[in-house]
Motif scaffolding. Structure first.
Motif, mmCIF file in Angstrom:
data_model
loop_
_atom_site.group_PDB
_atom_site.id
_atom_site.type_symbol
_atom_site.label_atom_id
_atom_site.label_comp_id
_atom_site.label_asym_id
_atom_site.label_seq_id
_atom_site.Cartn_x
_atom_site.Cartn_y
_atom_site.Cartn_z
ATOM 1 N N LYS A 53 0.859 -1.185 0.000
ATOM 2 C CA LYS A 53 0.000 0.000 0.000
ATOM 3 C C LYS A 53 0.885 1.222 0.000
ATOM 4 O O LYS A 53 1.616 1.464 0.957
ATOM 5 N N ASN A 113 -11.767 8.075 -5.294
ATOM 6 C CA ASN A 113 -12.740 7.287 -6.076
ATOM 7 C C ASN A 113 -14.104 7.241 -5.387
ATOM 8 O O ASN A 113 -15.153 7.347 -6.036
ATOM 9 N N SER A 170 -6.077 7.625 -3.088
ATOM 10 C CA SER A 170 -6.827 7.385 -4.334
ATOM 11 C C SER A 170 -8.139 6.677 -4.059
ATOM 12 O O SER A 170 -9.140 6.899 -4.745
ATOM 13 N N ARG A 171 -8.188 5.859 -3.008
ATOM 14 C CA ARG A 171 -9.426 5.172 -2.676
ATOM 15 C C ARG A 171 -10.503 6.156 -2.234
ATOM 16 O O ARG A 171 -11.673 6.052 -2.603
#
Length: 553
Positions: free
Chosen positions: A80, A94, A90-91
């Protein structure tokens, strides 16, 4: 989205391995070369990546490899990646982007359930979080530092959030139903929102229409001019040519039925005149003309009239109480007549009128038509007259049908004034009028006249109060209400009648009211609260006239 300036990288420091002493044991000179292990030399050397210096080994916090470790396994990339300081994973980006798309779709596809579960309000809050605040005057504009090859490119415009769709305009008919209190199941919310609204009725209803009187009707008919009078007379003359044909059918043993639109009373009268004038004056024919549309006519009176035409002075004083007894007497009289005498011709207008429409009356007329030496001519005014007769009755009548359309109005067959009242739902309210009510009151006892006087007095008082309230602006502005529309409560009238010693008990009070109901001198209805309201089918002037006759008489 707020742009933040990038911070320049901090100055990198490289920690070198401890230098070896010289062979003579002296410390190395300042110009001496420093050496790194061969395994670390490749990774510890600072590298530039897009203008930034890489972090050396010890600064990164990794352990120094030993001589037994292999170089290719020393620096494994983490599963990670670490989030840079001040950045967003980035999660999360999104998830934020997905939430915005769903919020835009919810606002675009609005439905009735969105207001209940709060999805529309949540979507609006999500889309309004990232909207930039309006810029103020003299506020410095921050510019972002572009790195590498993107520094010279123009900045692309960020995608704007979808605009909020306008809701229902003010005053729209399809207004949203108010939200019920508490949590309700989906099916109960549906029935709550789609429940029936309040009933909206107009004040311009048929009860406000003034009733037609016979005087007004005759005045209007006197002023009426028929533009098709000549065409109707010509059509009537064409039917006159069928008289010999009808007489021939009589002689052959058939009966006749005339149907078609228009009154055929005048045509039947002319046919009766034609039959009378073509016969010899020595033995005139026996012709009986019956008007079936007469309200008080009965089948027994028809048979009695035919029997009187046949027997003449030999008619007995008592014919019998039942129609069958009179019919048997009539059949016996026909058998005893001389053979040279002509048969009896019976002409019945409006055989399908309400007084003769009953099945029992039609069966008796069928027996009369099947009697020898009886010739029967019937006229029908309604389109469905054949349904009155079944196969057996049709055989007894032995009819020949002729279309005798005349287009003449039914001025005699129908009481136009009463028919108009029936269409308005106020039938029987003009029966007799002032004269009829006065005639009935003269035959009633003193208590009944006093009760009717009390009723008229109270109704006139109610009308005066209503008219006064309309003038003051406290009423509904409709001063055309009659006594029947206003009315008086049953209990109030009973109380006043008891105080004036007109009725000593409620049974006696209802007995007096029954006389008024039987003669159509009073009306009764129920108000929305279930209270019985009494009124009279008279106008204000007629009530005052009847009241004056009761007081002075």
């Amino acid at each position: 989205m707020t742009l933040r300036p990038l911070q320049p990288p901090k100055r990198q420091r490289t920690t070198l391995a401890k230098p070896r002493r010289a062979a003579n044991g002296n410390a190395p000179n300042d110009d001496a070369s420093y050496e790194l292990p061969s395994a670390l030399r490749e990774h510890s050397t600072p590298k530039k990546t897009n203008g930034a210096v890489a972090t050396p080994l010890k600064e990164s916090g990794l352990k120094t490899p030993t001589h037994k470790s292999k170089a290719r396994n020393l620096f494994t990339t983490p599963t990670k990646p670490k989030t840079p300081a001040g950045g967003t994973p980035s999660r999360l980006k999104n998830a934020d982007r997905s939430a915005k798309k769903k919020s835009a779709r919810v606002l675009f596809e609005r439905d009735e359930d969105g207001a209940w579960d709060g999805s529309e309000q949540l979507a609006e809050e999500i889309l309004q979080e990232d909207e930039p605040e309006p810029k103020k005057a003299n506020e410095p504009v921050m510019e972002s530092i572009e790195e590498g090859e993107n520094a010279g490119k123009p900045k692309e415009a960020e995608p704007k959030a979808p605009k909020r769709r306008a809701g229902r305009p003010k005053g729209a008919k399809n207004k949203r139903s108010p939200t019920p209190e508490g949590e309700l199941p989906a099916h109960e919310r549906y029935f709550f929102q789609n429940r029936a609204g309040p009933v909206k009725t107009s004040n311009a209803n048929l009860n406000k229409v003034s009733l037609l009187t016979h005087e007004e009707y005759f005045d209007k008919m006197a002023q009426f001019k028929d533009t098709c009078k000549e065409e109707k007379e010509y059509l009537l003359s064409l039917h006159h040519r069928s008289f010999p044909q009808w007489n021939f059918e009589f002689e052959e043993g058939f009966n006749i039925c005339l149907f078609g639109y228009g009154s055929k009373r005048r045509l039947v009268q002319q046919f009766a005149d034609w039959l009378y004038h073509r016969s010899s004056p020595v033995s005139p024919p026996s012709i009986v003309l019956v008007n079936g549309y007469t309200p008080g006519i009965s089948i027994r009176s028809i048979f009695a009239t035919i029997a009187s035409a046949i027997l003449g002075d030999d008619l007995p004083s008592k014919l019998g109480a039942q129609p069958t007894e009179v019919l048997e007497l009539l059949q016996y009289a026909l058998k005893s007549r001389p053979a040279h005498e002509e048969p009896v011709t019976v002409l019945i207008n409006s055989v399908d009128a309400p007084p003769l429409r009953r099945a029992a009356n039609q069966a008796l007329l069928g027996r009369l038509a099947a009697t020898p030496r009886i010739r029967l001519l019937l006229t029908a005014d309604t389109p469905n007259f054949p349904v009155m007769w079944d196969i057996s009755l049709r055989d007894q009548f032995n009819l020949v049908f002729h279309d005798s359309t005349t287009f003449f109005p039914f001025v005699v067959e129908y009481d136009v004034v009463e028919e108009v009242h029936a269409l308005l739902g106020r039938k029987g309210q003009r029966v007799g009028g002032k004269e009829g009510v006065g005639f009935v009151l003269k035959s009633l006892p003193e208590n009944a006249r006093n009760l009717y006087r009390l009723l008229l007095t109270e109704l006139i008082t109610v009308l005066d109060d209503g008219h006064q309230s309309d003038e003051e602006g406290t009423g509904d502005g409709d001063g055309s209400k009659s006594a029947e529309d206003q009315g008086i409560e049953f209990r109030l009238l009973y109380q006043k009648a008891t105080e004036e010693f007109i009725a000593s008990s409620e049974m006696m009070f209802r007995t007096l009211l029954k006389e008024f109901h039987d003669h159509q001198m009073i009306t009764s209805r129920m108000d929305p609260s279930g209270m019985e309201i009494l009124g009279v089918p008279l106008s204000r002037d007629e009530m005052e006239g009847v009241l004056e006759d009761l007081v002075l008489g």
